[in-house]
Design a protein around this motif. Structure first.
Motif, short mmCIF file in Angstrom:
data_model
loop_
_atom_site.label_atom_id
_atom_site.label_comp_id
_atom_site.label_asym_id
_atom_site.label_seq_id
_atom_site.Cartn_x
_atom_site.Cartn_y
_atom_site.Cartn_z
N ARG A 76 0.16 10.87 2.86
CA ARG A 76 1.05 12.03 2.79
C ARG A 76 0.30 13.25 2.27
NH1 ARG A 76 6.00 12.48 3.75
NH2 ARG A 76 6.46 10.28 3.59
N ALA A 77 -0.56 13.06 1.29
CA ALA A 77 -1.34 14.17 0.74
C ALA A 77 -2.28 14.74 1.80
CB ALA A 77 -2.13 13.72 -0.49
N ALA A 78 -2.93 13.86 2.57
CA ALA A 78 -3.82 14.33 3.64
C ALA A 78 -3.04 15.09 4.70
CB ALA A 78 -4.56 13.15 4.27
N LEU A 79 -1.88 14.58 5.05
CA LEU A 79 -1.04 15.25 6.04
C LEU A 79 -0.63 16.64 5.55
CD1 LEU A 79 0.56 15.28 8.68
CD2 LEU A 79 2.40 14.12 7.45
N GLU A 80 -0.26 16.73 4.30
CA GLU A 80 0.14 18.04 3.76
C GLU A 80 -1.03 19.01 3.75
OE1 GLU A 80 3.18 19.08 3.29
OE2 GLU A 80 3.79 17.10 3.98
N ARG A 81 -2.24 18.53 3.46
CA ARG A 81 -3.41 19.42 3.51
C ARG A 81 -3.64 19.92 4.93
NH1 ARG A 81 -5.59 15.50 0.05
NH2 ARG A 81 -6.86 14.64 1.73
N LEU A 82 -3.47 19.04 5.91
CA LEU A 82 -3.65 19.46 7.30
C LEU A 82 -2.59 20.47 7.73
CD1 LEU A 82 -4.62 16.10 9.00
CD2 LEU A 82 -6.07 18.10 8.70
N ARG A 83 -1.37 20.27 7.24
CA ARG A 83 -0.28 21.18 7.60
C ARG A 83 -0.47 22.59 7.03
NH1 ARG A 83 5.08 17.39 7.01
NH2 ARG A 83 4.91 16.44 9.07
N THR A 84 -1.22 22.72 5.96
CA THR A 84 -1.41 24.04 5.36
C THR A 84 -2.50 24.86 6.04
OG1 THR A 84 -2.99 23.22 3.71
CG2 THR A 84 -0.66 23.22 3.09
N MET A 98 0.84 -1.17 0.00
CA MET A 98 0.00 0.00 0.00
C MET A 98 0.89 1.24 0.00
SD MET A 98 -3.16 0.87 2.45
CE MET A 98 -2.75 2.12 3.63
N SER A 99 0.57 2.19 -0.82
CA SER A 99 1.35 3.42 -0.95
C SER A 99 0.99 4.39 0.16
CB SER A 99 1.08 4.05 -2.31
OG SER A 99 1.66 5.33 -2.37
N SER A 100 1.95 5.18 0.56
CA SER A 100 1.69 6.19 1.59
C SER A 100 1.29 7.52 0.97
CB SER A 100 2.93 6.38 2.47
OG SER A 100 3.98 6.92 1.70
N GLU A 101 1.16 7.58 -0.36
CA GLU A 101 0.82 8.84 -1.04
C GLU A 101 -0.49 9.46 -0.55
OE1 GLU A 101 2.52 11.00 -2.94
OE2 GLU A 101 4.17 9.71 -2.36
N PRO A 102 -1.60 8.73 -0.46
CA PRO A 102 -2.83 9.35 0.04
C PRO A 102 -2.66 9.89 1.46
CG PRO A 102 -3.35 7.29 -1.04
CD PRO A 102 -1.85 7.36 -0.93
#
Length: 61
Positions: A7-15, A1-5
């Motif tokens: 990581r994308a969710a984490l980046e949205r939360l960080r912004t 399973m890729s961690s891309e989804p």
């Protein structure tokens, strides 16, 4: 399973600017909504992984 989804969710939360008074929701209300959503998703994952059945089996063994 890729961690891309994830990581994308984490980046949205960080912004998110959590202390922006013009954001609409009070920071405490926003945190409460996020925690509710986290708990909802955690329950879905637990159910999908069979954690509920496993706990039930252990409790009655």
């Amino acid at each position: 399973m890729s961690s891309e989804p994830s990581r994308a969710a984490l980046e949205r939360l960080r912004t998110i600017t959590w202390d922006d008074p013009g954001a609409g929701l009070h920071p405490r209300a926003l945190r409460a909504l996020l925690m509710r959503e986290y708990m909802r998703r955690a329950a879905l994952w637990a159910r999908a992984c069979g954690a509920e059945e496993d706990r039930h089996v252990r409790a009655h063994s």
